[in-house]
Design a protein around this motif. Structure first.
Motif, PDB file in Angstrom:
ATOM      1  N   THR A 226      66.981  66.160  55.289  1.00 50.58           N
ATOM      2  CA  THR A 226      66.624  66.114  53.878  1.00 50.58           C
ATOM      3  C   THR A 226      65.666  64.944  53.650  1.00 50.58           C
ATOM      4  O   THR A 226      65.930  63.823  54.092  1.00 50.58           O
ATOM      5  CB  THR A 226      67.859  65.943  52.988  1.00 50.58           C
ATOM      6  OG1 THR A 226      68.806  66.973  53.304  1.00 50.58           O
ATOM      7  CG2 THR A 226      67.494  66.041  51.517  1.00 50.58           C
ATOM      8  N   ILE A 227      64.559  65.217  52.952  1.00 51.51           N
ATOM      9  CA  ILE A 227      63.570  64.175  52.659  1.00 51.51           C
ATOM     10  C   ILE A 227      63.280  64.165  51.158  1.00 51.51           C
ATOM     11  O   ILE A 227      62.468  64.963  50.672  1.00 51.51           O
ATOM     12  CB  ILE A 227      62.258  64.396  53.446  1.00 51.51           C
ATOM     13  CG1 ILE A 227      62.546  64.493  54.949  1.00 51.51           C
ATOM     14  CG2 ILE A 227      61.273  63.274  53.170  1.00 51.51           C
ATOM     15  CD1 ILE A 227      61.313  64.748  55.783  1.00 51.51           C
ATOM     16  N   PRO A 228      63.949  63.299  50.377  1.00 49.27           N
ATOM     17  CA  PRO A 228      63.584  63.124  48.972  1.00 49.27           C
ATOM     18  C   PRO A 228      62.362  62.195  48.859  1.00 49.27           C
ATOM     19  O   PRO A 228      62.306  61.151  49.510  1.00 49.27           O
ATOM     20  CB  PRO A 228      64.823  62.489  48.342  1.00 49.27           C
ATOM     21  CG  PRO A 228      65.897  62.568  49.395  1.00 49.27           C
ATOM     22  CD  PRO A 228      65.183  62.595  50.705  1.00 49.27           C
ATOM     23  N   ILE A 229      61.378  62.576  48.061  1.00 52.76           N
ATOM     24  CA  ILE A 229      60.156  61.791  47.882  1.00 52.76           C
ATOM     25  C   ILE A 229      60.009  61.458  46.404  1.00 52.76           C
ATOM     26  O   ILE A 229      59.826  62.350  45.566  1.00 52.76           O
ATOM     27  CB  ILE A 229      58.917  62.564  48.375  1.00 52.76           C
ATOM     28  CG1 ILE A 229      59.107  63.009  49.831  1.00 52.76           C
ATOM     29  CG2 ILE A 229      57.665  61.718  48.239  1.00 52.76           C
ATOM     30  CD1 ILE A 229      57.988  63.890  50.344  1.00 52.76           C
ATOM     31  N   LEU A 230      60.112  60.168  46.063  1.00 53.84           N
ATOM     32  CA  LEU A 230      59.936  59.727  44.680  1.00 53.84           C
ATOM     33  C   LEU A 230      58.450  59.737  44.348  1.00 53.84           C
ATOM     34  O   LEU A 230      57.662  59.003  44.939  1.00 53.84           O
ATOM     35  CB  LEU A 230      60.521  58.323  44.487  1.00 53.84           C
ATOM     36  CG  LEU A 230      60.419  57.743  43.075  1.00 53.84           C
ATOM     37  CD1 LEU A 230      61.180  58.601  42.072  1.00 53.84           C
ATOM     38  CD2 LEU A 230      60.939  56.299  43.052  1.00 53.84           C
TER      39      LEU A 230
END
Length: 596
Positions: A411-415
């Motif tokens: 999982t890669i959350p990008i703000l």
């Protein structure tokens, strides 16, 4: 009496029936369904099974035929009918067949004479089946992994100062700029192993580590779960290194519709454990309600009074409702407590067979308003990819990408923006949809169709002999049925009863412009369907493939199948199309068609 009344009350007409996932690759032909051989429902009584057996014997008993060719064909069919009758009228064999299929009938079951009732027999068969599976799963280890990488890309998409915003107008296209301005905020990894120690006991070992802003830590947690009975199970676990936390959880099923779960964790001997009590009850066919109480940090006299050695978690109460349907589901929850109050709603819907759309909204006193839109797609048989956009006030906009395969997940959350920005939300939603749709339609769809066609061709080539034999058996059965069917048609015509004009079985949904009699993946089943008509009523139970019925066969192995029937009743024309495993009841007013 209304001529349609008796057939309109046929059991299971609109009830649940087994669905077949036609996208799942079929490697071997399905075994013959003994209920389908006799054309009886799976909940049929012994009397109904005997009646069906007698009707088939009138046609397929070898003594009914003089012609040597017909007599030989009848002997083959009668052996199958006799086997189905013997299994389904023997309570012990029927229980085994219902639970394990034909494979269970060929297995040696050591059941003692003390077991009298069907329930006792069922429990004993289940116990022995668990023991047989124990050898297979004893050394099996299930592994799951989770990797999460949180990236702050606000300076790439939305620079703080106007000069940077002007110079970096196209920075999204600059790879160097992306690497220079994107920052890793958090990296966490988690991996677990689960193994079966005994039939009722499992052990789970979880290793996890986290790195946040240059500071990291990790731990190893071991958990032991044991099922004491079908109603009670419990688990206990503990971390190995500091901070040491001991957890426990237990579940008890009060009845088929109610259960209670109690869990707790303790991180210090100087404070009582934080407990969570959850009660659940089935409110409807697809709806379950939950009531949860969290004690938070509490004290028992001097024990835990000062709370110097424990994290001060706050108490809370939550009420939630879960709905789970065939292609969708929802969850609504309200929580009130000393730390925060929130309301959340989640909804998911399955599109076609490979797509899943999820949406959620949360309003909280501590984190404001958050909305999430997620799309998930099944890329391969074991791989899923998802893309989500999360909008929050005051948290900003975050994109999340996730790839999962065989228990392993990245999982890669990008703000993207530290504040709510409708332009980023708009383009961040539209562009991925356009890109994914274009790739799907231009590249993936043709490849998938070609691959599916190749698989079907290989499957049918592999089982060509089996398909040809089943077709030959169906033709023989139709030849044996034909004399009695012709007499039945004359009887029905005299009283304006139910006469089958056409009946086709196979992949009817494809090639609609091609006449059915010219299609290779459709079989003419008018005769066997008419043979099932009794006293101007046609009833075909659901729950199994119609290819098991005498006179039927599978003309399009690996593809979805339907049954199309055109019939005449009381000088009116009727037509109905049903899925392969759906029940059929005729005549019905809803089947009437107008002929111009």
């Amino acid at each position: 009496m209304d001529s349609y009344e008796s057939s309109s009350s046929v059991p299971n007409l609109d009830g649940d029936y087994e669905e077949v996932d036609f996208d799942q690759e079929v490697q071997t032909p399905p075994p013959l369904d003994l209920y389908g051989v006799l054309s009886v429902p799976k909940e049929a009584t012994e009397e109904e099974i005997k009646d069906a057996y007698k009707r088939l014997c009138r046609t397929f008993h070898p003594d009914k035929h003089i012609n040597p060719e017909n007599k030989k064909a009848a002997e083959t069919k009668f052996q199958v009918i006799q086997k189905a009758y013997e299994v389904l009228t023997d309570p012990n064999k029927r229980i085994v067949y219902d639970m394990f299929g034909e494979e269970g009938l060929s297995t040696s079951w050591e059941v003692g004479p003390r077991l009298k009732t069907p329930q006792e027999l069922r429990e004993e068969f289940e116990r022995q089946a668990r023991l047989k599976r124990q050898q297979e799963v004893e050394n099996m280890v299930k592994a799951k992994g989770d990797l999460q990488l949180i990236i702050d890309a606000t300076q790439v998409f939305d620079p703080y100062d106007s000069r940077s915003r002007q110079s970096n107008r196209f920075s999204i296209l600059n790879i160097q700029n992306i690497f220079e301005n994107a920052e890793v905020k958090q990296l966490s990894m988690k991996h677990s192993f689960e193994t079966q120690l005994r039939p009722q006991t499992q052990a789970v070992v979880v290793g996890q580590t986290i790195l946040r802003n240059g500071i990291g830590g990790g731990n190893i947690i071991g958990t032991l779960r044991h099922s004491f009975s079908p109603k009670v199970w419990a688990e206990v676990g503990s971390s190995i290194v500091q901070p040491r936390i001991v957890t426990a959880k237990a579940s008890y099923s009060i009845d088929a519709d109610s259960f209670v779960i109690v869990s707790g964790h303790i991180d210090s001997i100087y404070s009582p454990p934080n407990l969570v009590f959850t009660g659940g009850r089935v409110l409807g066919k697809n709806v379950t309600g939950y009531l949860t109480y969290k004690t938070g940090a509490w004290s028992l006299g001097p024990w835990g009074k000062h709370g110097l050695y424990s994290r001060r978690e706050k108490s809370a109460v939550a009420i939630s409702i879960n709905g789970s349907f065939e292609r969708s589901g929802y969850n609504f929850e309200i929580q009130t407590g000393l730390a925060q109050i929130y309301i959340s709603f989640n909804y998911n819907h399955k599109l076609f067979n490979d797509y899943l759309v999820k949406t959620s909204a949360t309003l909280s006193t501590s984190s404001g308003l958050t909305a999430v839109l997620l799309g998930e797609r099944k890329v391969t048989e074991y791989t899923k990819a998802s893309f989500a956009i999360e909008c929050g006030i005051p948290h900003g906009v975050t994109f999340k990408c996730r790839l999962s395969r065989l228990g392993q997940r990245i999982t890669i959350p990008i703000l993207i923006s530290p504040e709510f920005n409708y332009k980023i939300i708009l383009w961040g939603t539209i562009l991925p949809i356009i890109t994914i749709t274009a790739v799907e339609q231009i590249i993936l769809m043709p490849r998938r169709q070609k691959k599916k066609a190749e698989k079907l061709a290989a499957l049918r080539e592999l089982h060509a002999e089996y398909i040809e034999n089943r077709k030959k058996e169906a033709i023989e059965a139709i030849r044996l049925l034909l004399p009695s069917v012709e007499r039945k048609i004359e009887t029905e015509k005299v009283k304006d009863g139910l006469v089958i004009l056409e009946a086709w079985y196979g992949n009817i949904s494809s090639l609609r412009d091609v006449p059915l009699n010219e299609k290779k993946d459709v079989a003419d089943v008018r005769v066997p369907v008419q043979a099932l008509v009794h006293d101007s009523q046609l009833t075909i139970p659901g729950g199994y493939s119609k290819s098991n019925i005498m006179g039927f066969y599978d003309p399009c192995m690996g593809e979805p199948k339907q049954l199309k029937i055109k019939y005449q009743f009381q000088r009116k024309f009727h037509e109905v199309i049903v899925d392969d495993t759906a029940p059929v009841a005729c005549p019905l007013r809803s089947h009437i068609i107008s002929i111009h």
